[in-house]
Design a protein around this motif. Structure first.
Motif, PDB file in Angstrom:
ATOM      1  N   GLN A  94      17.533  91.567  19.535  1.00 60.77           N
ATOM      2  CA  GLN A  94      16.912  90.368  20.107  1.00 60.77           C
ATOM      3  C   GLN A  94      15.464  90.264  19.629  1.00 60.77           C
ATOM      4  O   GLN A  94      14.981  89.199  19.287  1.00 60.77           O
TER       5      GLN A  94
ATOM      6  N   ASN B 235      18.342  85.260  32.013  1.00 62.79           N
ATOM      7  CA  ASN B 235      17.535  86.420  31.600  1.00 62.79           C
ATOM      8  C   ASN B 235      17.643  87.532  32.624  1.00 62.79           C
ATOM      9  O   ASN B 235      17.617  87.283  33.824  1.00 62.79           O
TER      10      ASN B 235
ATOM     11  N   GLU C 107      20.961  87.386  20.626  1.00 67.67           N
ATOM     12  CA  GLU C 107      20.106  86.206  20.483  1.00 67.67           C
ATOM     13  C   GLU C 107      19.577  86.044  19.063  1.00 67.67           C
ATOM     14  O   GLU C 107      18.374  86.120  18.824  1.00 67.67           O
TER      15      GLU C 107
ATOM     16  N   HIS D 142      21.310  81.251  24.153  1.00 64.65           N
ATOM     17  CA  HIS D 142      20.952  80.443  25.315  1.00 64.65           C
ATOM     18  C   HIS D 142      21.201  78.952  25.113  1.00 64.65           C
ATOM     19  O   HIS D 142      21.322  78.218  26.085  1.00 64.65           O
TER      20      HIS D 142
END
Ligand SMILES: Nc1ncnc2c1ncn2[C@@H]1O[C@H](COP(=O)(O)OP(=O)(O)O)[C@@H](O)[C@H]1O
Ligand SMILES: [Mg+2]
Lengths: 256, 344
Positions: free
Chosen positions: A92, A45, A179, A210
């Motif tokens: 995102q 992040n 994401e 992720h």
């Protein structure tokens, strides 16, 4: 692999730099995405992944460097012009039209693409082709059943799918997914990633994710970003064997 | 129930159904004829209502649909009013062409203004439109040779409408003239908001960032709707001039911009009928209350506005839609529907 690598890149960046004040979020970013490839962009992040998408799509201006789409320098173009050339992103954090239905929202994107949205004297429903196309996109993402509901009433996972549906309606050449499964429980993210894998091979995809299992399953190549820099780029096998990557991900401070 | 059957019939059927005229709409427009029969002494008020409704409708197109805030919409209303008045004063009193002139003049001004409008949002927009409105008011005030300044424009004389119908003292001609124009421009607006262009406007209101990300021509859309809205406001202003045969600086007043915003928010922005309902409530209330106490008639309007904004964020129409859309209401009316053979 070699075949793909030799074809001219669809999207590339040259020496992209960007800082917010003293915080360097992109430093000398060089990326080349060949046609049809599935690229994953990973990193802790705050590494600057979203910023990189913002730079490529024109939502942020780089301090220096260039962005090329299909060989054309698009650095000076505004976001809309880049979209019309086929460079599309998703967000995102959901960025949808809360009071439109999915069908309306996707139809809107189709109409804008086709230049139909300048027409103000004919009702939307007379544009059967645009509506059918929108409906088919929604169906392919399992959203047909809720296509007449208001977007804000949809389940979170469905809203994530709608993010992708909106992007697909613009007929992307290059699709940048930020994401796509963020916040979606792992059991439910399967649908999302089936959708991504079944995208046409004509579309070049760069996705931020992720979940390493998904990354290794879906990506043909992986870029690892740390602190605004590209740490390493390679095949999943190369990446998983790379000691520097292990350092970043297992070293402690950073979270996956 | 309706959504599944519509989905089976194809995605366009559902949207087509939304575009259809509802019974309540037909009832509404028939009711606008009532003043002729029921309150013939109030036809002047009725035409004021129709003109204000048209003005509110023009604001709804930019505010309710595209989310463009304006605190200076009277600029276009007033510009149209003066355009119509000045044309008539200089010898051309034919109403329809005069109205067209007012619409084009205000539309042109709106078009020029739209290049600035399309670049800003929110607070900046409020300040820009407010400043622009004040600027125009001052300009009209100081250009006394053209506008008559604070004395108002004298010598506006309208020829009979279509060469046949004089503007009478009772406001008979004024009302049907205003009503027909309101209805026609309402039809245009209704068409517009259900079009692909209208869909894009709602997209701009809902999420302008996403509009950029799907490659939408948002700025061009904003320029277009702003021009259309300004022209419509100008026609409303022109109507006021023609039906009252005078123009005062009040047409450009800040108060008018504020009132029209109140009217639209009261009635419900983004619903097409909101401005119409708001105009009826506001002007009838003003007529009634100012009879009782001319100085404090804003008091009840203020209370109403606060109540509506607090409890009915969608305005009065939004509140009604919520009630009629609720389970309870549906349960209540279902027996009636069965009786009429309309239920599955
Ligand atoms: N508009 C902005 N202004 C200042 N700092 C920002 C801005 N956008 C992002 N940042 C900072 O830049 C860094 C990179 O952010 P981001 O690109 O969102 O990271 P990632 O997507 O990899 O998690 C973070 O430290 C973030 O706080
Ligand atoms: Mg991010």
């Amino acid at each position: 692999m070699n075949q793909i690598k030799t074809s001219a890149p669809v999207l590339s960046t040259r020496g992209l730099d960007k800082s917010f004040g003293s915080l360097v979020v992109a430093k000398d970013i060089e990326i080349e995405l060949p046609q049809g490839v599935r690229y994953a962009l990973i990193g802790p992040n705050g590494a600057g992944k979203t910023t990189l998408i913002n730079l490529m799509t024109g939502m942020l201006r780089p301090d220096s460097g260039q962005i090329l789409l299909g060989g054309e320098d698009i650095t000076a173009l505004d976001p809309e012009a880049r979209v019309r050339r086929g460079l599309i992103r998703t967000f995102q954090i959901n960025s949808l039209f809360p009071h439109l239905t999915p069908l309306e929202a996707v139809t809107l994107a189709v109409c804008e693409r086709e230049g139909i949205s300048r027409t103000w004297w004919k009702p939307v429903w007379t544009y059967h082709d645009a509506l059918d196309e929108a409906y088919d996109i929604l169906k392919s993402l399992m959203l047909a059943a809720v296509c007449h509901r208001q977007t804000r009433e949809l389940a979170y996972g469905q809203q994530r799918l709608l993010e992708i549906a909106l992007a697909l309606a613009t007929k992307p050449k290059v699709l940048l997914l930020d994401e796509p499964a963020a916040g979606v429980p792992r059991e439910e993210s399967a649908e999302l990633f089936t959708a991504i894998t079944s995208l046409s091979q004509d579309i070049t995809v760069l996705f931020i994710e992720h979940d390493m299992n998904l990354v290794f399953r879906l990506a043909s190549r992986i870029i690892v970003m740390v602190g605004g820099r590209i740490l390493v780029e390679g095949t999943p096998a190369e990446i998983s064997a790379d000691p520097r990557v292990r350092e970043v991900y297992l070293g402690g401070a950073a979270h996956v | 129930m309706t959504s599944t059957s519509a989905a089976l019939a194809g995605p366009h059927e559902h949207l087509r159904a939304q575009d259809r005229w509802r019974a309540i709409e037909v009832v509404f427009w028939l009711a606008t004829l009532l003043p002729f029969l029921v309150t013939p002494n109030y036809l002047s008020l009725a035409s004021q209502v129709a003109i204000t409704a048209l003005f509110a409708l023009s604001l709804d197109l930019i505010l309710g649909y595209a989310g463009i805030v304006s605190l200076g919409h009277a600029a276009f209303f007033g510009f149209g009013a003066y355009a119509a008045g000045i044309l008539s004063k200089h010898g051309w009193g034919e109403p329809l062409s005069g109205l067209l002139f007012a619409g084009i003049a205000a539309g042109l001004l709106g078009y020029l203004m739209s290049f600035i409008i399309a670049r800003f949002r929110h607070l900046a927009l409020i300040m820009i439109t407010l400043g622009f409105g004040l600027l125009l008011l001052e300009a009209a005030n100081s250009a006394g040779w053209l506008t008559g300044g604070a004395d108002g424009l004298q010598g506006v004389r309208m020829w009979p409408l279509l060469g046949m119908f004089r503007f009478d003292l009772y406001g008979f001609t004024a009302y049907w003239y205003s009503l027909i124009l309101l209805f026609l421009l309402f039809l245009v607006s209704r068409r517009l908001i259900n079009s692909p262009f209208g869909l894009s406007l709602r997209g701009i209101r809902e999420n302008s960032t996403r509009m950029r990300a799907i490659g939408a021509e948002s700025r061009a859309h904003i320029r277009k709707i702003y021009t259309i809205s300004a022209a419509m406001a100008g026609i409303a202003g022109g109507l006021l001039t023609q039906t009252t045969e005078t123009v005062s600086l009040g047409v450009l007043d800040f108060q008018r911009s504020a009132d029209i915003l109140v009217i639209l928010v009261l009635g419900g922005a983004g619903r097409l009928y909101g401005g119409l309902i708001g105009a009826i409530i506001f002007l009838v209330a003003r007529d009634q209350f100012s009879g009782i106490n001319p100085q404090y008639w804003y008091f009840p309007i203020g209370v109403l506005l606060v109540v509506v904004v607090l409890f009915l964020p969608g305005g009065i129409l939004g509140g009604l839609a919520q009630i009629t859309g609720s389970e309870r209401f549906q349960r209540m009316v279902r027996p009636l529907m069965v009786w009429r053979g309309k239920s599955p």
